[in-house]
Design an enzyme around this catalytic site. Structure first.
Site, PDB file in Angstrom:
ATOM      1  N   CYS A 239       0.818  -1.222   0.000  1.00 55.47           N
ATOM      2  CA  CYS A 239       0.000   0.000   0.000  1.00 55.47           C
ATOM      3  C   CYS A 239       0.850   1.268   0.000  1.00 55.47           C
ATOM      4  O   CYS A 239       0.327   2.370  -0.178  1.00 55.47           O
ATOM      5  CB  CYS A 239      -0.946  -0.003   1.185  1.00 55.47           C
TER       6      CYS A 239
ATOM      7  N   HIS B 230      -3.572   6.704   2.500  1.00 57.33           N
ATOM      8  CA  HIS B 230      -4.004   5.385   2.036  1.00 57.33           C
ATOM      9  C   HIS B 230      -5.370   5.072   2.647  1.00 57.33           C
ATOM     10  O   HIS B 230      -5.587   5.272   3.857  1.00 57.33           O
ATOM     11  CB  HIS B 230      -2.964   4.334   2.441  1.00 57.33           C
TER      12      HIS B 230
ATOM     13  N   ASN C 107     -10.387  -0.625   0.023  1.00 55.23           N
ATOM     14  CA  ASN C 107      -8.925  -0.494   0.105  1.00 55.23           C
ATOM     15  C   ASN C 107      -8.314  -1.037  -1.183  1.00 55.23           C
ATOM     16  O   ASN C 107      -8.498  -2.212  -1.498  1.00 55.23           O
ATOM     17  CB  ASN C 107      -8.469  -1.295   1.336  1.00 55.23           C
TER      18      ASN C 107
END
Ligand code: ACO
Length: 327
Positions: free
Chosen positions: A111, A254, A284
């Protein structure tokens, strides 16, 4: 730092899967998912691929930047879910978009992939190896999760985001990054196992093995890591750039979980209005989260030249990175 973002783009799959739809597929509820994560829906690839979404996002970023494919001399794709082990997704989009003068490679920093890409581009710029780079985050996480594991599959989505960055006097003011492999077990996905006549009797007997491994996560360990490390990284990057958090217009984080973002906002003493989110609609998307959100904020007309923005990514590895820039 001689690096400026001059165009952004993003691409999401057509299919939208709501929490209500997941309720029909597994033992979960919209209420559980929303209250634990903030997520209401996610986009899931059906006909799209990591490469097709990366190429679409990259094309849009180049269009906004007014840059021809031949001007791109560096392509970095942050991804953990490329369509192939090789060629890299970066080389795949190089071929598709005819960026014939570029060096192209992927980065696996989960990520934090987009932030790591920016940092590498900066090093290329500073050493005089490149002038115009394309940094992409692209993921098809729907193929990495176990759809029988309700604890993880509800969290993720698919998509790609991209930015064209150019060597210029102003732009990114400072970046920090970090890794802690010692805590890597918190979030893993095994590669294919060694499976040869030398290791497996079953292989020697001619029996095919097809062992697929899926993403595994210790959610609470990841949560603890994020709420401790991300505020530290943001405060560090701002302190070293001599910028106060109050001067920052947006913190583009993020998009793992709304509770993580709320905890970060609280720890650095900034209001939630400064933290744009799209996790409600996208879930996500690992390396793609930050560049997709940046593109959404940009396309919504919320950014003026001169605004100070912080970008921050964190994830498997463990890895993290933060950047402060003038738009
Ligand atoms: N629907 C309903 N119930 C569920 C679901 C679901 N989708 N998933 C798990 N549960 C149940 C569990 O089985 C458990 O039930 P039990 O108490 O009867 O055993 C209960 O809910 C609690 O499970 P936990 O895993 O302890 O739930 P927790 O409160 O820790 O929330 C979550 C899980 C949301 C993942 C949380 O740990 C978290 O926010 N972690 C942060 C990690 C994260 O966001 N990761 C994203 C990827 S990593 C990254 O991007 C950096």
């Amino acid at each position: 730092m001689p690096l400026k973002i001059i165009g952004t783009g993003s691409a999401l799959p057509e299919l939208v899967v709501t929490n209500k739809k997941l309720e029909q597929m597994m033992d979960t509820t919209d209420e559980w998912i929303r209250s634990r994560t903030g997520i209401r829906q996610r986009h899931i690839a059906v006909k799209e691929t990591t490469t097709s979404m990366a190429a679409a996002a990259a094309g849009r970023a180049m269009k906004e930047a007014g840059v021809e494919p031949s001007e791109i001399d560096l392509i970095i794709v942050g991804t953990v879910s490329g369509d192939k082990h090789f060629p890299s997704t970066a080389c795949e989009i190089q071929r598709e978009l005819l960026m014939v003068n570029a060096v192209a490679f992927d980065v696996n920093a989960a990520c934090a992939g987009f932030l790591f890409g920016l940092t590498i581009a900066d090093a290329y710029f500073q050493s005089g190896r490149a002038k115009t780079a394309l940094i992409v985050g692209a993921e098809t996480l729907s193929k990495m999760v176990d759809w029988k594991d309700r604890g993880t599959c509800v969290l993720f989505g698919d998509g790609a985001g991209a930015a064209v960055v150019r060597k210029e006097e102003t732009g990114i003011l400072h970046m920090v990054q970090g890794s802690d492999g010692g805590r890597g077990e918190a979030l893993t996905c095994e590669n294919r196992p060694v499976n040869t006549p030398f290791t497996r009797e079953s292989f020697a007997r001619g029996e095919l093995q097809n062992e697929i491994s899926y993403l595994k996560m210790d959610g609470q360990a990841v949560f603890r890591f994020a709420v401790r490390t991300v505020p530290q990284a943001i405060l560090q990057v701002l302190k070293e750039a001599k910028i106060s958090p109050d001067e920052v217009k947006y913190f583009v984080l993020h998009q793992a979980n709304i509770r993580i973002i709320e905890a970060v906002a609280k720890k650095i003493g900034q209001p939630m209005e400064k933290f744009p989110t799209n996790l409600q609609k996208c879930g996500n998307i690992s390396a793609a989260s930050v560049p997709i959100l940046l593109d959404h904020v940009n396309k919504d007309g919320k950014l003026q030249r001169g605004d100070k923005i912080v970008l921050a990514g964190f994830g498997a590895g463990l890895t993290w990175g933060a950047a402060v820039l003038t738009w």
